[in-house]
Motif scaffolding. Structure first.
Motif, PDB file in Angstrom:
ATOM      1  N   LYS A  28       0.854  -1.184   0.000  1.00 44.25           N
ATOM      2  CA  LYS A  28       0.000   0.000   0.000  1.00 44.25           C
ATOM      3  C   LYS A  28       0.890   1.233   0.000  1.00 44.25           C
ATOM      4  O   LYS A  28       1.832   1.330   0.784  1.00 44.25           O
ATOM      5  CB  LYS A  28      -0.919   0.005   1.222  1.00 44.25           C
ATOM      6  CG  LYS A  28      -1.883   1.178   1.277  1.00 44.25           C
ATOM      7  CD  LYS A  28      -2.768   1.084   2.515  1.00 44.25           C
ATOM      8  CE  LYS A  28      -3.733   2.264   2.576  1.00 44.25           C
ATOM      9  NZ  LYS A  28      -4.574   2.212   3.811  1.00 44.25           N
ATOM     10  N   ALA A  29       0.592   2.168  -0.903  1.00 42.04           N
ATOM     11  CA  ALA A  29       1.410   3.382  -1.003  1.00 42.04           C
ATOM     12  C   ALA A  29       1.224   4.270   0.218  1.00 42.04           C
ATOM     13  O   ALA A  29       0.175   4.249   0.887  1.00 42.04           O
ATOM     14  CB  ALA A  29       1.044   4.151  -2.273  1.00 42.04           C
ATOM     15  N   GLY A  30       2.254   5.076   0.527  1.00 45.91           N
ATOM     16  CA  GLY A  30       2.181   6.005   1.636  1.00 45.91           C
ATOM     17  C   GLY A  30       3.371   6.947   1.617  1.00 45.91           C
ATOM     18  O   GLY A  30       4.295   6.788   0.801  1.00 45.91           O
ATOM     19  N   HIS A  31       3.375   7.924   2.507  1.00 44.32           N
ATOM     20  CA  HIS A  31       4.474   8.886   2.582  1.00 44.32           C
ATOM     21  C   HIS A  31       5.577   8.302   3.462  1.00 44.32           C
ATOM     22  O   HIS A  31       5.331   7.904   4.618  1.00 44.32           O
ATOM     23  CB  HIS A  31       3.987  10.214   3.158  1.00 44.32           C
ATOM     24  CG  HIS A  31       4.908  11.358   2.874  1.00 44.32           C
ATOM     25  ND1 HIS A  31       6.188  11.422   3.358  1.00 44.32           N
ATOM     26  CD2 HIS A  31       4.728  12.490   2.133  1.00 44.32           C
ATOM     27  CE1 HIS A  31       6.774  12.534   2.951  1.00 44.32           C
ATOM     28  NE2 HIS A  31       5.888  13.204   2.190  1.00 44.32           N
ATOM     29  N   ALA A  32       6.793   8.261   2.924  1.00 40.35           N
ATOM     30  CA  ALA A  32       7.899   7.648   3.646  1.00 40.35           C
ATOM     31  C   ALA A  32       8.194   8.371   4.958  1.00 40.35           C
ATOM     32  O   ALA A  32       8.572   7.747   5.959  1.00 40.35           O
ATOM     33  CB  ALA A  32       9.147   7.627   2.762  1.00 40.35           C
ATOM     34  N   VAL A  46       8.088   8.081  -1.471  1.00 41.43           N
ATOM     35  CA  VAL A  46       6.819   7.355  -1.591  1.00 41.43           C
ATOM     36  C   VAL A  46       7.058   5.867  -1.341  1.00 41.43           C
ATOM     37  O   VAL A  46       7.877   5.236  -2.020  1.00 41.43           O
ATOM     38  CB  VAL A  46       6.185   7.553  -2.984  1.00 41.43           C
ATOM     39  CG1 VAL A  46       4.903   6.734  -3.102  1.00 41.43           C
ATOM     40  CG2 VAL A  46       5.911   9.021  -3.242  1.00 41.43           C
ATOM     41  N   VAL A  47       6.353   5.337  -0.341  1.00 37.02           N
ATOM     42  CA  VAL A  47       6.416   3.888  -0.099  1.00 37.02           C
ATOM     43  C   VAL A  47       5.738   3.179  -1.271  1.00 37.02           C
ATOM     44  O   VAL A  47       4.574   3.477  -1.589  1.00 37.02           O
ATOM     45  CB  VAL A  47       5.695   3.540   1.219  1.00 37.02           C
ATOM     46  CG1 VAL A  47       5.589   2.021   1.382  1.00 37.02           C
ATOM     47  CG2 VAL A  47       6.437   4.150   2.401  1.00 37.02           C
ATOM     48  N   PRO A  48       6.446   2.272  -1.960  1.00 37.02           N
ATOM     49  CA  PRO A  48       5.879   1.654  -3.161  1.00 37.02           C
ATOM     50  C   PRO A  48       4.754   0.666  -2.852  1.00 37.02           C
ATOM     51  O   PRO A  48       4.841  -0.110  -1.906  1.00 37.02           O
ATOM     52  CB  PRO A  48       7.070   0.936  -3.797  1.00 37.02           C
ATOM     53  CG  PRO A  48       7.990   0.662  -2.661  1.00 37.02           C
ATOM     54  CD  PRO A  48       7.830   1.814  -1.712  1.00 37.02           C
ATOM     55  N   ALA A  49       3.724   0.742  -3.678  1.00 34.82           N
ATOM     56  CA  ALA A  49       2.581  -0.159  -3.517  1.00 34.82           C
ATOM     57  C   ALA A  49       2.800  -1.497  -4.224  1.00 34.82           C
ATOM     58  O   ALA A  49       2.149  -2.485  -3.883  1.00 34.82           O
ATOM     59  CB  ALA A  49       1.315   0.503  -4.057  1.00 34.82           C
TER      60      ALA A  49
END
Length: 355
Positions: A182-186, A235-238
């Motif tokens: 799941k994508a998210g802000h690092a 960006v945390v990769p999804a």
């Protein structure tokens, strides 16, 4: 008779070398092979650029063996110093694109077919299939005509092996794998990092050992060769995708390997194809034993050929050397063709004539 077959084979090979026959563009070499057989009053069959024929006294009550090789070539590489379509003989070498892979094998198998063509009371029928698109593992080559050839008992696949017997060939699975997070802000530690999820599965591919080990090849091999993930640093990769190269041995089918992998990993696993199957023939098979009696050695082949498309016992054997395949200024020794014809004929004698 054998001397004439050797002479005719050399002339046919020179003619084929002079014709451009890249994969999917083999129509003119197919024409030449078709004409060569028809000039000898042999009924031929054709589908696209594949030509096949049967022995004169074909008997539906008998099993059928397949003689197969291909007439397509790769494109000449940039290192050529000679005209790739000039079938010149120098110092006992016949030069030209496709001379070694697999022209020498092809014409030697055609000669073997002609030797047995009008012989009666053979134990087996003989089907000769000269096929296309081998170099690209295409769908319109051997695979395309197999349903038309009828039931087959076993096969000789002509590839350059120095007339030694490749009694097994590795299969190939190329797997595209996708781990989903799941994508998210690092900076805020959001999301579910797909790279970390992929790492667990990649480690499994690295360390897993299949329980069955091939007598010919040893253990099955898996290698992660490509990995892609992420779009920018914060960006945390999804998703994380990676590719796995699996060299399947004759201890497993492609389907069995795929099932084991899917049972053990969390990522989505998509095979690009399951067509390129591992293949083998029992070392005690009469054909293999006949070859051994003629001084030939057995081994497992790491390279893939049309043998991978066959679901029957098959041996890969032919004149020439695979080390010369696709090389610049490709060549085959003239003597290798003569030897190939003689050995093919002698290898088959105790099998199809009972002598």
């Amino acid at each position: 008779m054998i001397e004439q077959l050797q002479k005719d084979s050399l002339e046919l090979l020179k003619k084929l070398i002079g014709i451009q026959s890249f994969s999917k563009e083999e129509d003119k070499t197919a024409d030449a092979i078709e004409q060569f057989l028809q000039q000898r009053n042999i009924k031929t069959y054709r589908k696209l650029n594949n030509i096949w024929a049967y022995n004169k006294y074909f008997d539906k009550s008998k099993p059928t063996l397949l003689l197969n090789s291909h007439h397509d070539t790769v494109k000449p590489n940039s290192g050529y110093t000679r005209d790739p379509y000039d079938a010149a003989i120098e110092d006992g070498k016949l030069y030209g694109l496709g001379s070694n892979d697999a022209g020498g094998c092809l014409v030697s198998l055609i000669a073997t077919f002609l030797y047995y063509y009008d012989q009666q009371e053979l134990s087996y029928n003989i089907c000769l299939a000269t096929t296309a698109e081998e170099e690209i593992s295409g769908n319109n080559g051997l695979e395309c005509v197999l349903p038309d050839l009828g039931e087959l008992e076993f096969a000789i696949v002509g590839e350059p092996t120095q007339m030694n017997l490749a009694i097994a060939e590795r299969g190939l699975l190329v797997l595209d794998c996708t781990s989903t997070g799941k994508a998210g802000h690092a900076a805020r530690e959001e999301g579910d990092n797909a790279i970390y999820k992929a790492l667990k599965d990649i480690e499994w591919f690295r360390n897993y050992r299949f329980s069955k080990v091939s007598e010919v090849f040893g253990p099955l091999k898996m290698s992660v060769t490509i990995i892609n993930a992420g779009s920018q640093h914060n960006v945390v990769p999804a998703t994380c995708t990676f590719t796995v190269d699996v060299r399947v041995t004759d201890a497993y089918t492609n389907e069995e390997v795929l099932k084991i992998i899917r049972t053990n990993v969390d990522c989505e696993v998509t095979p690009r194809s399951i067509r390129l199957k591992p293949s083998s023939i029992d070392k005690e098979h009469p054909l293999v034993q006949s070859g051994i009696a003629l001084g030939r050695t057995t081994y497992g082949s790491p390279t893939t050929s049309d043998q991978a498309l066959l679901s029957i016992p098959s041996v890969k054997v032919g004149p020439g050397d695979s080390a010369r395949s696709h090389m610049a200024d490709e060549y085959v020794f003239v003597d290798e063709i003569a030897e190939g014809i003689a050995l093919y004929i002698e290898m088959l004698k105790p099998v199809i004539k009972g002598k």
